[in-house]
Design an enzyme around this catalytic site. Structure first.
Site, short mmCIF file in Angstrom:
data_model
loop_
_atom_site.label_atom_id
_atom_site.label_comp_id
_atom_site.label_asym_id
_atom_site.label_seq_id
_atom_site.Cartn_x
_atom_site.Cartn_y
_atom_site.Cartn_z
N ALA A 68 -96.15 -74.50 -39.88
CA ALA A 68 -97.07 -74.74 -41.00
C ALA A 68 -98.42 -75.29 -40.56
O ALA A 68 -99.45 -74.96 -41.13
CB ALA A 68 -96.42 -75.64 -42.03
N HIS A 124 -91.24 -73.37 -38.07
CA HIS A 124 -91.97 -74.65 -38.13
C HIS A 124 -93.42 -74.49 -37.64
O HIS A 124 -93.85 -75.19 -36.71
CB HIS A 124 -91.22 -75.73 -37.33
CG HIS A 124 -91.50 -77.12 -37.85
ND1 HIS A 124 -90.58 -78.14 -37.82
CD2 HIS A 124 -92.62 -77.68 -38.39
CE1 HIS A 124 -91.11 -79.25 -38.32
NE2 HIS A 124 -92.36 -78.98 -38.68
N SER A 182 -91.35 -79.35 -45.36
CA SER A 182 -91.35 -80.77 -44.96
C SER A 182 -90.44 -80.99 -43.75
O SER A 182 -90.87 -80.82 -42.61
CB SER A 182 -90.97 -81.66 -46.16
OG SER A 182 -89.65 -81.38 -46.59
N ARG A 183 -89.18 -81.31 -44.00
CA ARG A 183 -88.20 -81.40 -42.93
C ARG A 183 -86.93 -80.72 -43.39
O ARG A 183 -86.55 -80.81 -44.57
CB ARG A 183 -87.91 -82.87 -42.58
CG ARG A 183 -89.03 -83.57 -41.82
CD ARG A 183 -89.23 -83.02 -40.39
NE ARG A 183 -90.26 -83.70 -39.64
CZ ARG A 183 -91.53 -83.31 -39.52
NH1 ARG A 183 -91.95 -82.22 -40.15
NH2 ARG A 183 -92.39 -83.98 -38.78
N GLU A 199 -83.23 -77.33 -35.62
CA GLU A 199 -84.32 -76.49 -35.14
C GLU A 199 -84.23 -76.34 -33.63
O GLU A 199 -84.06 -77.36 -32.94
CB GLU A 199 -85.67 -77.09 -35.54
CG GLU A 199 -85.84 -77.08 -37.06
CD GLU A 199 -87.23 -77.53 -37.53
OE1 GLU A 199 -88.11 -77.80 -36.68
OE2 GLU A 199 -87.41 -77.60 -38.74
N GLY A 250 -98.11 -86.15 -51.98
CA GLY A 250 -98.98 -86.78 -50.98
C GLY A 250 -100.14 -85.85 -50.72
O GLY A 250 -100.50 -85.03 -51.57
N ARG A 251 -100.70 -85.96 -49.51
CA ARG A 251 -101.87 -85.13 -49.18
C ARG A 251 -101.55 -83.65 -49.29
O ARG A 251 -102.29 -82.88 -49.90
CB ARG A 251 -102.31 -85.40 -47.73
CG ARG A 251 -102.85 -86.78 -47.48
CD ARG A 251 -103.35 -86.83 -46.04
NE ARG A 251 -103.59 -88.18 -45.60
CZ ARG A 251 -102.65 -88.96 -45.07
NH1 ARG A 251 -101.43 -88.52 -44.90
NH2 ARG A 251 -102.95 -90.19 -44.69
C1 DGY Z 1 -95.84 -82.51 -38.76
O1 DGY Z 1 -96.98 -82.74 -38.34
O2 DGY Z 1 -95.07 -83.41 -39.08
C2 DGY Z 1 -95.44 -81.07 -38.88
O3 DGY Z 1 -94.14 -80.90 -39.21
C3 DGY Z 1 -95.84 -80.29 -37.65
O4 DGY Z 1 -97.20 -80.18 -37.65
#
Ligand code: DGY
Length: 328
Positions: free
Chosen positions: A290, A288, A239-240, A269, A156-157
Site C-alpha cells: 500500500a 503489502h 491495515s494489519r 505474511e 486516522g490519517r
Molecule cells: C506501514 O507503514 O505500517 C505499512 O504497513 C507499510 O508501509
C-alpha cells in the site's frame, strides 16, 4: 571520534544509506528476504542503532541482548513488530514514518475497493483465458461504487484520506473510531459518526479497515462481524492482517455471504501459495504494497534515516512513538 554502529535490515535506497553512512559505521543487510531472527539478534548485540522493517521482530529478548542500543527506527508507520514497553524501559527510542505514506496507502485501499467491486482481476484473468466470447448482459457483474455507503473503521490519517476519495464518488461515508470528530471537522470531511461498530457493519456497502494492530483490534472482524454485513458488502483491509480473522473471512467468501474482499495484508505474511483463500475468485490480495510508490518509499527512507540519526545523538527523533523513553 568513533562512529556509532548501526545495522540496517534492508537496502532502503542510496540517498538514505548515504545520509546514514556520513555519521555512522553502517552495515546493510544485502538480501531481499529479512535477516533471520538469530542474525538480527547477533547484529543488535553491539549496535547503537537499528533501522528495521515491519518484518523484523524487535522483542524483549532482543532488547535485553542489546546493551548499547539507543534507537530503533522503523521504516513503517505501524510498529506492532516492536515491543514498545520493553524498549521504553531500556530508554530506547522508537521512530516511525507517519504522514508521508498516508495518501499513497489510501490510493491503494481505494484501488482495491474499486477492483474488488468491479471484479477487475477476475475479468483480466477471464480475458487472458480466452473466455471473452461475446458482450454478455450477465457477464462479470459487480457492485456500484458511486452513491454507495462506505464504512471506515479507524478515522486516522489514512482513514480520512479514504473518506476524501469516497467524496469524489458521491459516497455516503460512515466512520467508527474511539475518537469522534467535532461537527465542523465531520462536515468538512463529509463523514457521519456511528458509535456502534455493528451499525457501521450492517449499513455499509464497503467497509475499509484502518486501525493499528493492538490487543483490542486483534480479530476485530470475525464470524459475528461478517454475519452483520450485507450480502453485497465488500471488505477492504490495508491495515494489519490479524485485524481480520482470516478463517472467518474464507468461510464467509466461500459461502458468498459477502460479495468480495480486497486485502493488502494477511494474517501470516507472506501468505502461503497453498492458502485456501487464494482459491477464491472473490478476493484480491496484494503483497503489502500500500505505501509502495517510488516517491513515498523514498520519503519513508529519508524520514527513517533522520529518526535514526537523531536517536543516536541521544535526542528524541522527529517521529517518535515513545518519547517517554528519554524522560528521566
Ligand atoms: C506501514 O507503514 O505500517 C505499512 O504497513 C507499510 O508501509
Amino acid at each position: 571520534m568513533i562512529k556509532p554502529k548501526v545495522f540496517v535490515t534492508r537496502f532502503i535506497g542510496q540517498e538514505a544509506i548515504d545520509k546514514i553512512s556520513q555519521d555512522t559505521t553502517i552495515e546493510v543487510w544485502p538480501e531481499e528476504l529479512p535477516p533471520p531472527y538469530e542474525v538480527l539478534l547477533e547484529k543488535s548485540k553491539d549496535s547503537e542503532g537499528l533501522l528495521t522493517l515491519l518484518s523484523d521482530k524487535i522483542d524483549a529478548n532482543l532488547i535485553n541482548s542489546a546493551p548499547k542500543l539507543k534507537v530503533v527506527s522503523n521504516y513503517a508507520v505501524g510498529y506492532d513488530n516492536i515491543d514498545i514497553t520493553e524498549a521504553t524501559k531500556h530508554h530506547i527510542v522508537i521512530g516511525n514514518t507517519p504522514g508521508v505514506l498516508t495518501g499513497t496507502t489510501a490510493d491503494l485501499a481505494f484501488a482495491l475497493l474499486m477492483a474488488a467491486a468491479r471484479r477487475v482481476v477476475e475479468a483480466d484473468k477471464y480475458t487472458r483465458k480466452g473466455q471473452w466470447k461475446t458482450w454478455g448482459p450477465q457477464v462479470l457483474l459487480g457492485q456500484d461504487i458511486h452513491n454507495a455507503t462506505l464504512g471506515i473503521i479507524g478515522l486516522g490519517r489514512i482513514g480520512a484520506e479514504m473518506a476524501k476519495r469516497a467524496r469524489g464518488f458521491n459516497m455516503r461515508v460512515l466512520y467508527h473510531d474511539k475518537i469522534k470528530l467535532n461537527e465542523v471537522e465531520e462536515k468538512q470531511l463529509g463523514v457521519e459518526y456511528v458509535s456502534e461498530l455493528k451499525e457501521l457493519l450492517s449499513n455499509a456497502d464497503f467497509i475499509s479497515v484502518h486501525v493499528p494492530l493492538v490487543e483490542q483490534t486483534y480479530h476485530l472482524i470475525g464470524v459475528n462481524e461478517f454475519a452483520m454485513m450485507k450480502p453485497t458488502a465488500v471488505l477492504i483491509n490495508t491495515s494489519r492482517g490479524t485485524v481480520v480473522d482470516q478463517k472467518a473471512l474464507y468461510d464467509t467468501l466461500k459461502a458468498k455471504r459477502i460479495f468480495a474482499a480486497g486485502l493488502d495484508v494477511t494474517e501470516i505474511e507472506p501468505i502461503s501459495p497453498d492458502d485456501p483463500l487464494l482459491t477464491l475468485d472473490n478476493v484480491i490480495i496484494t503483497p503489502h504494497i500500500a505505501s509502495g510508490s517510488f516517491t513515498t518509499r523514498k520519503n519513508m527512507a529519508i524520514m527513517a534515516a533522520e529518526n535514526l540519526l537523531t536517536g543516536l545523538n541521544g535526542d528524541i527523533p522527529p517521529n517518535c512513538v515513545n518519547p517517554d523513553a528519554l524522560r528521566k
